[in-house]
Design a protein around this motif. Structure first.
Motif, short mmCIF file in Angstrom:
data_model
loop_
_atom_site.label_atom_id
_atom_site.label_comp_id
_atom_site.label_asym_id
_atom_site.label_seq_id
_atom_site.Cartn_x
_atom_site.Cartn_y
_atom_site.Cartn_z
N GLU A 97 0.85 -1.34 0.06
CA GLU A 97 -0.17 0.08 -0.08
C GLU A 97 0.99 1.09 0.03
O GLU A 97 0.27 2.54 0.04
N VAL A 98 2.08 0.96 0.23
CA VAL A 98 2.91 2.20 0.08
C VAL A 98 3.64 2.41 -1.24
O VAL A 98 4.61 1.34 -1.57
N VAL A 99 3.71 3.44 -2.02
CA VAL A 99 4.49 3.50 -3.11
C VAL A 99 5.54 4.65 -2.67
O VAL A 99 5.74 5.46 -2.42
N THR A 100 6.83 4.10 -3.00
CA THR A 100 8.02 5.02 -2.59
C THR A 100 8.54 5.64 -3.97
O THR A 100 8.26 5.41 -5.21
N THR A 101 9.05 6.96 -3.76
CA THR A 101 9.67 7.44 -4.85
C THR A 101 11.00 7.62 -4.65
O THR A 101 11.56 8.01 -6.07
N GLY A 102 11.91 7.09 -3.82
CA GLY A 102 13.12 7.31 -3.91
C GLY A 102 13.59 5.88 -4.48
O GLY A 102 13.01 5.23 -5.12
N PRO A 103 15.00 5.82 -4.37
CA PRO A 103 15.74 4.48 -4.90
C PRO A 103 15.02 3.19 -4.40
O PRO A 103 14.67 3.25 -3.33
N ALA A 104 14.88 2.40 -5.35
CA ALA A 104 14.09 1.19 -5.01
C ALA A 104 14.82 -0.17 -5.45
O ALA A 104 15.75 -0.07 -6.37
N PRO A 105 14.82 -1.20 -5.04
CA PRO A 105 15.42 -2.38 -5.40
C PRO A 105 14.66 -2.93 -6.43
O PRO A 105 13.58 -2.76 -6.69
N VAL A 106 15.44 -3.80 -7.47
CA VAL A 106 14.90 -4.30 -8.38
C VAL A 106 15.34 -5.72 -8.54
O VAL A 106 16.53 -5.90 -8.67
N MET A 107 14.58 -6.78 -8.65
CA MET A 107 14.98 -8.01 -8.67
C MET A 107 14.86 -8.69 -10.11
O MET A 107 13.88 -8.74 -10.72
N THR A 108 16.05 -8.83 -10.87
CA THR A 108 16.31 -9.44 -11.97
C THR A 108 16.67 -10.70 -12.11
O THR A 108 17.82 -11.15 -11.48
N PHE A 109 15.89 -11.66 -12.75
CA PHE A 109 16.07 -13.04 -12.64
C PHE A 109 16.67 -13.37 -13.88
O PHE A 109 16.59 -12.70 -15.00
N ASP A 110 17.80 -14.60 -14.13
CA ASP A 110 18.18 -14.79 -15.13
C ASP A 110 17.18 -15.63 -16.12
O ASP A 110 17.06 -15.27 -17.37
#
Length: 163
Positions: free
Chosen positions: A54-67
């Protein structure tokens, strides 16, 4: 007699409701910074930089990138237990926190890192599938809940169990 008993119970309930522990401390100017030891998993999940959907962040965020997000075991024999490792990298700019990994069936068991994954670092999700009692084409989804946007990432395993 019953009316008096009900009235007495309502009075006792009302007394406790009005004198509950919801009172604020008289000293409200004191602040406390939590140490890492005091933070629980719930604190991490409810933190705006974690997996709360329910929380949308505007700062730096992680990104999970799978092979790859899907693995096909091909043909296997009934009763076989097969395993696959999904490799991923945090390609975002904030630590990646995985809250949970769940499968659509009890025959599929995911295992995920419990510690935060720093930006640029890699991790793995091991998935085990037990074909006992199953036949034919099988497709199972694994839902990874984390502090990414969107907060759910889907992985899929497939197989054909021979008869």
């Amino acid at each position: 007699m019953k009316i008096k008993l009900i009235y007495a119970l309502l009075m006792v309930f009302g007394f406790f409701a009005t004198t509950s522990c919801d009172k604020k401390s008289e000293n409200t100017t004191e602040s406390h910074e939590a140490t890492a030891e005091e933070l629980s998993a719930a604190d991490l999940i409810n933190n705006p930089n974690t997996a709360n959907p329910e929380v949308v962040t505007t700062g730096p965020a992680p990104v999970m990138t799978f092979d790859k997000n899907e693995h096909d075991f091909g043909d296997i024999k009934p009763g076989d237990v097969v395993k696959h490792t999904f490799n991923f990298k945090n390609t975002g700019k904030a630590p990646l926190i995985i809250e949970s990994a769940t499968a659509t069936c009890g025959c599929t068991v995911p295992n995920y890192p419990k510690e935060p994954i720093a930006p640029g670092q890699s991790g793995k999700i091991d998935v085990q599938f037990d074909s006992k009692g199953k036949t034919g084409q099988q497709s199972k989804q694994i839902s990874i809940r984390s502090n990414t946007q969107p907060n759910i990432t889907e992985l899929t395993i497939k197989t054909n169990i021979l008869q």
